[in-house]
Design a protein around this motif. Structure first.
Motif, PDB file in Angstrom:
ATOM      1  N   ASP A 274     -12.330   7.748-116.059  1.00  0.00           N
ATOM      2  CA  ASP A 274     -12.426   8.482-114.795  1.00  0.00           C
ATOM      3  C   ASP A 274     -11.319   8.095-113.823  1.00  0.00           C
ATOM      4  OD1 ASP A 274     -14.231  10.457-113.468  1.00  0.00           O
ATOM      5  OD2 ASP A 274     -14.294   8.905-111.923  1.00  0.00           O
ATOM      6  N   GLY A 275     -10.455   7.170-114.222  1.00  0.00           N
ATOM      7  CA  GLY A 275      -9.318   6.818-113.373  1.00  0.00           C
ATOM      8  C   GLY A 275      -9.442   5.510-112.635  1.00  0.00           C
ATOM      9  N   ILE A 276     -10.564   4.801-112.797  1.00  0.00           N
ATOM     10  CA  ILE A 276     -10.719   3.507-112.133  1.00  0.00           C
ATOM     11  C   ILE A 276      -9.919   2.451-112.883  1.00  0.00           C
ATOM     12  CG2 ILE A 276     -12.362   1.648-111.616  1.00  0.00           C
ATOM     13  CD1 ILE A 276     -14.463   3.764-111.067  1.00  0.00           C
ATOM     14  N   MET A 277      -9.132   1.687-112.153  1.00  0.00           N
ATOM     15  CA  MET A 277      -8.429   0.550-112.747  1.00  0.00           C
ATOM     16  C   MET A 277      -9.391  -0.631-112.776  1.00  0.00           C
ATOM     17  SD  MET A 277      -4.594   0.868-111.108  1.00  0.00           S
ATOM     18  CE  MET A 277      -5.148   1.270-109.458  1.00  0.00           C
ATOM     19  N   LEU A 278      -9.647  -1.161-113.962  1.00  0.00           N
ATOM     20  CA  LEU A 278     -10.629  -2.232-114.137  1.00  0.00           C
ATOM     21  C   LEU A 278      -9.932  -3.477-114.665  1.00  0.00           C
ATOM     22  CD1 LEU A 278     -13.539  -3.308-114.278  1.00  0.00           C
ATOM     23  CD2 LEU A 278     -13.734  -2.228-116.540  1.00  0.00           C
ATOM     24  N   ARG A 279     -10.106  -4.597-113.926  1.00  0.00           N
ATOM     25  CA  ARG A 279      -9.542  -5.878-114.344  1.00  0.00           C
ATOM     26  C   ARG A 279     -10.671  -6.898-114.446  1.00  0.00           C
ATOM     27  NH1 ARG A 279      -6.538  -2.424-114.813  1.00  0.00           N
ATOM     28  NH2 ARG A 279      -4.404  -2.165-114.016  1.00  0.00           N
ATOM     29  N   LYS A 280     -10.669  -7.677-115.522  1.00  0.00           N
ATOM     30  CA  LYS A 280     -11.753  -8.640-115.763  1.00  0.00           C
ATOM     31  C   LYS A 280     -11.153 -10.029-115.972  1.00  0.00           C
ATOM     32  CE  LYS A 280     -13.497  -6.688-119.404  1.00  0.00           C
ATOM     33  NZ  LYS A 280     -14.304  -6.102-120.490  1.00  0.00           N
ATOM     34  N   TYR A 281     -11.602 -10.983-115.150  1.00  0.00           N
ATOM     35  CA  TYR A 281     -11.079 -12.348-115.218  1.00  0.00           C
ATOM     36  C   TYR A 281     -12.206 -13.340-115.495  1.00  0.00           C
ATOM     37  CZ  TYR A 281      -6.794 -10.465-113.200  1.00  0.00           C
ATOM     38  OH  TYR A 281      -5.650  -9.734-112.983  1.00  0.00           O
ATOM     39  N   TRP A 282     -11.945 -14.239-116.432  1.00  0.00           N
ATOM     40  CA  TRP A 282     -12.866 -15.331-116.743  1.00  0.00           C
ATOM     41  C   TRP A 282     -12.224 -16.640-116.303  1.00  0.00           C
ATOM     42  CZ3 TRP A 282     -17.781 -16.167-118.362  1.00  0.00           C
ATOM     43  CH2 TRP A 282     -18.095 -17.481-118.739  1.00  0.00           C
ATOM     44  N   PHE A 283     -12.873 -17.350-115.386  1.00  0.00           N
ATOM     45  CA  PHE A 283     -12.360 -18.619-114.887  1.00  0.00           C
ATOM     46  C   PHE A 283     -12.877 -19.755-115.762  1.00  0.00           C
ATOM     47  CE2 PHE A 283     -11.046 -16.008-111.563  1.00  0.00           C
ATOM     48  CZ  PHE A 283     -10.232 -16.713-110.680  1.00  0.00           C
ATOM     49  N   SER A 284     -11.949 -20.453-116.390  1.00  0.00           N
ATOM     50  CA  SER A 284     -12.279 -21.491-117.361  1.00  0.00           C
ATOM     51  C   SER A 284     -12.128 -22.875-116.742  1.00  0.00           C
ATOM     52  CB  SER A 284     -11.349 -21.368-118.585  1.00  0.00           C
ATOM     53  OG  SER A 284     -11.547 -22.440-119.470  1.00  0.00           O
ATOM     54  N   VAL A 285     -13.165 -23.704-116.884  1.00  0.00           N
ATOM     55  CA  VAL A 285     -13.132 -25.053-116.332  1.00  0.00           C
ATOM     56  C   VAL A 285     -13.847 -25.986-117.306  1.00  0.00           C
ATOM     57  CG1 VAL A 285     -15.291 -24.799-115.040  1.00  0.00           C
ATOM     58  CG2 VAL A 285     -13.549 -26.395-114.217  1.00  0.00           C
ATOM     59  N   SER A 286     -13.414 -27.227-117.368  1.00  0.00           N
ATOM     60  CA  SER A 286     -14.042 -28.203-118.261  1.00  0.00           C
ATOM     61  C   SER A 286     -15.343 -28.709-117.661  1.00  0.00           C
ATOM     62  CB  SER A 286     -13.093 -29.382-118.494  1.00  0.00           C
ATOM     63  OG  SER A 286     -12.937 -30.135-117.302  1.00  0.00           O
ATOM     64  N   ASP A 287     -16.194 -29.289-118.510  1.00  0.00           N
ATOM     65  CA  ASP A 287     -17.460 -29.826-118.011  1.00  0.00           C
ATOM     66  C   ASP A 287     -17.228 -31.000-117.077  1.00  0.00           C
ATOM     67  OD1 ASP A 287     -16.499 -31.435-120.049  1.00  0.00           O
ATOM     68  OD2 ASP A 287     -18.477 -31.960-120.817  1.00  0.00           O
ATOM     69  N   GLU A 288     -16.177 -31.777-117.331  1.00  0.00           N
ATOM     70  CA  GLU A 288     -15.870 -32.929-116.482  1.00  0.00           C
ATOM     71  C   GLU A 288     -15.513 -32.487-115.067  1.00  0.00           C
ATOM     72  OE1 GLU A 288     -12.198 -35.074-117.254  1.00  0.00           O
ATOM     73  OE2 GLU A 288     -13.308 -36.954-117.179  1.00  0.00           O
ATOM     74  N   GLU A 289     -14.666 -31.458-114.970  1.00  0.00           N
ATOM     75  CA  GLU A 289     -14.245 -30.968-113.657  1.00  0.00           C
ATOM     76  C   GLU A 289     -15.401 -30.248-112.953  1.00  0.00           C
ATOM     77  OE1 GLU A 289     -11.957 -30.004-110.293  1.00  0.00           O
ATOM     78  OE2 GLU A 289     -11.795 -31.551-111.838  1.00  0.00           O
ATOM     79  N   GLN A 290     -16.209 -29.523-113.720  1.00  0.00           N
ATOM     80  CA  GLN A 290     -17.363 -28.855-113.120  1.00  0.00           C
ATOM     81  C   GLN A 290     -18.309 -29.865-112.483  1.00  0.00           C
ATOM     82  OE1 GLN A 290     -20.696 -27.441-115.497  1.00  0.00           O
ATOM     83  NE2 GLN A 290     -20.468 -25.410-114.590  1.00  0.00           N
ATOM     84  N   GLU A 291     -18.576 -30.950-113.200  1.00  0.00           N
ATOM     85  CA  GLU A 291     -19.473 -31.974-112.659  1.00  0.00           C
ATOM     86  C   GLU A 291     -18.883 -32.604-111.405  1.00  0.00           C
ATOM     87  OE1 GLU A 291     -21.595 -36.219-113.923  1.00  0.00           O
ATOM     88  OE2 GLU A 291     -20.686 -34.943-115.460  1.00  0.00           O
ATOM     89  N   ARG A 292     -17.567 -32.847-111.408  1.00  0.00           N
ATOM     90  CA  ARG A 292     -16.919 -33.415-110.223  1.00  0.00           C
ATOM     91  C   ARG A 292     -17.090 -32.486-109.028  1.00  0.00           C
ATOM     92  NH1 ARG A 292     -13.012 -33.110-106.923  1.00  0.00           N
ATOM     93  NH2 ARG A 292     -12.258 -31.150-107.809  1.00  0.00           N
ATOM     94  N   ARG A 293     -16.961 -31.187-109.237  1.00  0.00           N
ATOM     95  CA  ARG A 293     -17.108 -30.225-108.141  1.00  0.00           C
ATOM     96  C   ARG A 293     -18.556 -30.137-107.673  1.00  0.00           C
ATOM     97  NH1 ARG A 293     -13.086 -25.412-110.492  1.00  0.00           N
ATOM     98  NH2 ARG A 293     -11.197 -26.709-110.497  1.00  0.00           N
ATOM     99  N   PHE A 294     -19.493 -30.232-108.599  1.00  0.00           N
ATOM    100  CA  PHE A 294     -20.903 -30.256-108.201  1.00  0.00           C
ATOM    101  C   PHE A 294     -21.179 -31.437-107.277  1.00  0.00           C
ATOM    102  CE2 PHE A 294     -22.695 -27.833-112.131  1.00  0.00           C
ATOM    103  CZ  PHE A 294     -22.441 -26.626-111.508  1.00  0.00           C
ATOM    104  N   ARG A 295     -20.678 -32.609-107.654  1.00  0.00           N
ATOM    105  CA  ARG A 295     -20.912 -33.805-106.847  1.00  0.00           C
ATOM    106  C   ARG A 295     -20.234 -33.683-105.485  1.00  0.00           C
ATOM    107  NH1 ARG A 295     -23.516 -37.486-109.745  1.00  0.00           N
ATOM    108  NH2 ARG A 295     -23.390 -37.401-112.028  1.00  0.00           N
ATOM    109  N   SER A 296     -19.060 -33.061-105.464  1.00  0.00           N
ATOM    110  CA  SER A 296     -18.355 -32.861-104.203  1.00  0.00           C
ATOM    111  C   SER A 296     -19.158 -31.940-103.282  1.00  0.00           C
ATOM    112  CB  SER A 296     -16.971 -32.273-104.472  1.00  0.00           C
ATOM    113  OG  SER A 296     -16.300 -31.975-103.270  1.00  0.00           O
ATOM    114  N   ARG A 297     -19.737 -30.895-103.836  1.00  0.00           N
ATOM    115  CA  ARG A 297     -20.555 -29.987-103.042  1.00  0.00           C
ATOM    116  C   ARG A 297     -21.804 -30.702-102.519  1.00  0.00           C
ATOM    117  NH1 ARG A 297     -20.591 -24.299-106.515  1.00  0.00           N
ATOM    118  NH2 ARG A 297     -18.385 -23.787-106.200  1.00  0.00           N
ATOM    119  N   HIS A 298     -22.398 -31.505-103.362  1.00  0.00           N
ATOM    120  CA  HIS A 298     -23.620 -32.207-102.972  1.00  0.00           C
ATOM    121  C   HIS A 298     -23.373 -33.122-101.781  1.00  0.00           C
ATOM    122  CE1 HIS A 298     -26.687 -35.421-103.170  1.00  0.00           C
ATOM    123  NE2 HIS A 298     -27.492 -34.429-103.516  1.00  0.00           N
ATOM    124  N   ASP A 299     -22.184 -33.712-101.722  1.00  0.00           N
ATOM    125  CA  ASP A 299     -21.862 -34.662-100.658  1.00  0.00           C
ATOM    126  C   ASP A 299     -21.279 -33.997 -99.416  1.00  0.00           C
ATOM    127  OD1 ASP A 299     -22.713 -36.642-102.378  1.00  0.00           O
ATOM    128  OD2 ASP A 299     -20.697 -37.086-103.134  1.00  0.00           O
TER     129      ASP A 299
END
Length: 297
Positions: free
Chosen positions: A169-194
């Motif tokens: 129908d003419g819609i431009m569709l872009r799909k992005y998957w953000f990839s992160v390791s479990d180690e970095e994810q946990e670090r960000r969780f702890r940063s948010r918690h604090d």
């Protein structure tokens, strides 16, 4: 699609599976992945340049009536939200919307699965960014058991059809998957918690993703197999370093939209008329917000 597996699992020692510099005294800041962090000044200068181009791209979309849908998916704390903020920071909000839908209601559950997403699709000249999208069914709903096996299989069958219809129908569709390791994810969780101003970003569902890391990995791999189609391919954004991921995803988005720079409209700002008879009423007649900022001087 590349056979390289992303979202790497850290080793039992807690170290990343990628190489890591042992020189902690080095002036160059490195991530667990071994990548050098972007210098702040270089990052800010390039981000500003790309954001200016996003404004120009939006002007082209508005002028031509084209429609753009951008889907952001990935694990919790993968950097989707901060990337979306940088993309939309200077865009005209009348023609750029971020859609982040809550959990479906009981009424939604009786509808065709894609129905509540369709109403948010763009009109002519608009950009719509989905901060998570219909792919909830292939991710969190599948892993957490919020949908049946039949509903899941039906989604994998219908999603490519649905997206081909959008593109047709003419819609431009872009799909992005953000990839992160479990180690970095946990670090960000702890940063948010604090951090009291970001703690709201944490939820029991986020923390459960730690326990179900491998289940989410398998669900993501299966999702890619069925929905990485030529008309709407998946693009993976390495997001161990948020600054890198923002630069990379904005640059890629700009490169995939066939926009052209338009001459901006020119305006002549008139001189203020002289001799106006208006006289402002005394300040004492109005209520003013206290100047607490002066206490900072």
């Amino acid at each position: 699609m590349s056979g390289k597996k992303d979202d790497k699992k850290a080793t039992s020692s807690g170290k990343s599976t990628s190489s890591k510099s042992g020189d902690t005294g080095s002036k160059k800041k490195e991530l667990a992945s071994g990548l050098e962090k972007l210098p702040k000044k270089a990052y800010e200068a390039e981000l500003e340049r790309l954001q200016a181009e996003l404004v120009e791209m939006q002007a082209w979309l508005k002028e031509t009536g084209n429609r753009l849908v951008v889907v952001f998916e990935g694990r919790d704390a993968a950097g989707k939200g901060s990337a979306i903020k940088r993309i939309t920071q200077y865009l005209n909000p009348r023609f750029a919307r971020v859609v982040a839908l809550p959990a479906p209601t009981e009424v939604h559950k009786t509808q065709w699965y894609f129905q509540r997403y369709i109403e948010h699709l763009p009109a002519a000249g608009e950009i719509v960014i989905f901060d998570r999208s219909w792919y909830n069914r292939a991710g969190v709903e599948r892993v957490m058991g919020f949908c049946t096996t039949d509903e899941y299989r039906r989604f994998l069958h219908q999603a490519p059809i649905f997206e081909r219809l959008l593109v047709e129908d003419g819609i431009m569709l872009r799909k992005y998957w953000f990839s992160v390791s479990d180690e970095e994810q946990e670090r960000r969780f702890r940063s948010r918690h604090d951090d009291p101003v970001r703690r709201w970003k944490l939820s029991p569902m986020d923390l459960e993703s730690i326990n179900r890391w491998e289940a989410y990995s398998r669900a993501k791999d299966e999702m890619f197999i069925h929905t990485d189609i030529p008309e709407a391919p998946w693009y993976t954004v390495e997001s161990e370093d948020k600054k890198r991921s923002r630069i990379n995803v904005i640059s890629h988005l700009l490169s995939t939209v066939p926009w052209e720079k338009l001459e901006p409209p020119t305006f002549e700002i008139p001189e203020r008329p002289e001799g106006a008879s208006y006289e402002r009423p005394p300040r004492e007649e109005f209520k003013y917000v206290p100047d607490v900022a002066s206490e900072l001087l």
